[in-house]
Design an enzyme around this catalytic site. Structure first.
Site, PDB file in Angstrom:
ATOM      1  N   GLU A   1     -19.196   0.482   1.729  1.00 39.13           N
ATOM      2  CA  GLU A   1     -19.333  -0.166   0.416  1.00 39.13           C
ATOM      3  C   GLU A   1     -20.585  -1.037   0.264  1.00 39.13           C
ATOM      4  O   GLU A   1     -20.495  -2.207  -0.108  1.00 39.13           O
ATOM      5  CB  GLU A   1     -18.072  -0.983   0.111  1.00 39.13           C
TER       6      GLU A   1
ATOM      7  N   GLU B   1     -10.223   8.283   1.895  1.00 39.30           N
ATOM      8  CA  GLU B   1      -9.126   7.332   1.641  1.00 39.30           C
ATOM      9  C   GLU B   1      -8.320   7.769   0.420  1.00 39.30           C
ATOM     10  O   GLU B   1      -8.055   6.974  -0.490  1.00 39.30           O
ATOM     11  CB  GLU B   1      -9.693   5.918   1.416  1.00 39.30           C
TER      12      GLU B   1
HETATM   13  C1  XIL Z   1      -7.252  -1.908   2.595  1.00 44.25           C
HETATM   14  C2  XIL Z   1      -5.965  -1.855   3.421  1.00 44.25           C
HETATM   15  O1  XIL Z   1      -5.254  -0.701   3.048  1.00 44.25           O
HETATM   16  C3  XIL Z   1      -5.155  -3.085   3.196  1.00 44.25           C
HETATM   17  O2  XIL Z   1      -4.038  -3.110   4.091  1.00 44.25           O
HETATM   18  C4  XIL Z   1      -6.005  -4.350   3.431  1.00 44.25           C
HETATM   19  O3  XIL Z   1      -5.247  -5.503   3.099  1.00 44.25           O
HETATM   20  C5  XIL Z   1      -7.263  -4.308   2.573  1.00 44.25           C
HETATM   21  O4  XIL Z   1      -7.971  -3.107   2.842  1.00 44.25           O
HETATM   22  N1  XIL Z   1     -11.397   0.492   0.852  1.00 44.25           N
HETATM   23  C6  XIL Z   1     -11.442   0.497   2.226  1.00 44.25           C
HETATM   24  C7  XIL Z   1     -10.227   0.180   2.995  1.00 44.25           C
HETATM   25  O5  XIL Z   1     -12.479   0.888   2.801  1.00 44.25           O
HETATM   26  O6  XIL Z   1     -10.523  -0.445   4.225  1.00 44.25           O
HETATM   27  C8  XIL Z   1      -9.282  -0.690   2.206  1.00 44.25           C
HETATM   28  O7  XIL Z   1      -8.077  -0.827   2.959  1.00 44.25           O
HETATM   29  C9  XIL Z   1      -9.012  -0.070   0.844  1.00 44.25           C
HETATM   30  C10 XIL Z   1     -10.284   0.060   0.048  1.00 44.25           C
END
Ligand code: XIL
Length: 375
Positions: free
Chosen positions: A157, A262
């Protein structure tokens, strides 16, 4: 007589179970040789205390990502403390099941402690000192799992919605080349590992342009980037299949693989202005924003299945350019979308319901592969 009848029906039942077990295709079997299919796993699944979740992961997926245990704040909470126990178990789990193991992530603006950017007196670090800290962290973490974690999300990001570079502490203290440096260190620490730039909203025109410029810049600098991770925190409408198609094709043209890293599809109401996966977003609780607390209506269930089918049709079209599709969680119960951007909601974004039962969307994903073969 009664006893005999019972014996016959028990035998029949055993046979039926065996047949249905044979007939139920798993995700990893359906997509074998096409791309890996995986899930992010949480602390309970890694520790083995969520046996239902762990059973699903072992049966269905051939790649895993760590939802949180490899993030900086977890693995390296203070300057001289590394907490490797959960990450070690995570990697052991993946090895036991012969999985493609992903490391998430090395350099991000979130879930990183403030001390990382400060000296002993709490003053901001210099560029050189922060580069040294980044180098040491990457060498320690990537080095520990060298040859065992096959793919690292090196930078997560780094872009704003308009495609410019995010003014994170990494960028402000080191400068724009913090990205090159992170990839260089990761490559030195494990030259065989696949290295990914990972971000959300990469299907949006402006952000896609920015990401393409960034990947081209890294390539021009001889950086060993192998993959772009399109996070895929989607809704029923966003991104369109055309946008998804355009983004994957554009990255592939630059000579990198694409991972859908994701994936989840949010069916709950969200202000379209808030459509991103910015973890810092917080929206107040409101019953109107939690319409399916008592169950998902059939029409929404069907819309979710259709949406999954449409997205997988795009992924299958680009099978030669795709490395994996990873869901962000195993069952709906696990999803981060139960607590983001609104806390305490009942969300339905994945392929397995709260009891671990495959949803119609699961069948749609399996079916889509069969359709693609026929075409
Ligand atoms: C999220 C997790 O799922 C949560 O448990 C945590 O509290 C916050 O992060 N983008 C990403 C992930 O790259 O690491 C994030 O994961 C969701 C958005």
């Amino acid at each position: 007589m009664l006893k005999r009848r019972f014996q016959v029906s028990a035998a029949l039942l055993t046979a039926c179970v065996a047949v249905s077990a044979q007939q139920t295709t798993t995700l990893k079997d359906a997509y074998r040789g096409i791309f890996h299919v995986g899930a992010a796993i949480n602390e309970q699944q890694i520790a083995g205390t969520d046996t239902l979740g762990t059973t699903i992961v072992a049966a269905q997926f051939d790649t895993i990502s760590p939802e949180n245990v490899l993030k900086w704040e977890r693995v390296h909470p203070s300057p001289d403390t590394y907490n490797f126990a959960p990450a070690d178990k995570y990697v052991e789990f993946g090895e036991k099941h012969h999985m493609f193991i992903v490391g998430h992530n090395l350099v991000w603006h979130s879930q990183v402690p403030n001390w990382v950017f400060q000296d002993d007196q709490g003053k901001p670090l210099t560029r050189d000192a922060l580069l040294q800290r980044m180098h040491d962290h990457i060498f320690k973490v990537v080095g520990r799992y060298k040859g065992r974690i096959q793919s690292w999300d090196v930078v997560n990001e780094a872009l704003n919605e308009d495609g410019t570079l995010r003014k994170s502490k990494w960028q402000q203290i080191i400068g724009d080349d913090f990205i090159e440096k992170a990839f260089e260190y990761a490559h030195q620490a494990d030259p065989q590992a696949e290295l990914t730039y990972n971000d959300y909203s990469l299907e949006n025109e402006a952000k896609l342009k920015g990401a393409l410029v960034l990947v081209a810049r890294l390539k021009a600098h001889g950086i060993a980037i192998t993959t772009v991770g399109i996070q895929g925190h989607d809704s029923l409408a966003h991104p369109t299949v055309e946008e998804e198609d355009t983004a994957i094709a554009a990255f592939a043209k630059l000579g990198v693989k694409v991972a859908i890293s994701e994936l989840d599809i949010d069916v709950l109401p969200r202000d379209p202005k808030l459509f991103s996966a910015d973890v810092s977003l917080k929206v107040k609780q409101d019953p109107k924003l939690n319409p399916y607390a008592n169950g998902l209506p059939d029409d929404v269930q069907q819309a979710l299945s259709k949406r999954y089918a449409d997205l997988f049709a795009v992924f299958l079209k680009h099978r030669a350019e795709m490395s994996r599709v990873t869901f962000w969680g195993v069952t709906d119960k696990d999803s981060w979308l139960n607590n983001w951007p609104v806390p305490g909601r009942t969300s339905y974004p994945l392929l397995f319901d709260r009891n671990g039962k495959p949803k119609p969307a699961f069948d749609a994903v399996i079916e889509q592969e069969k359709l693609a073969v026929k075409q």
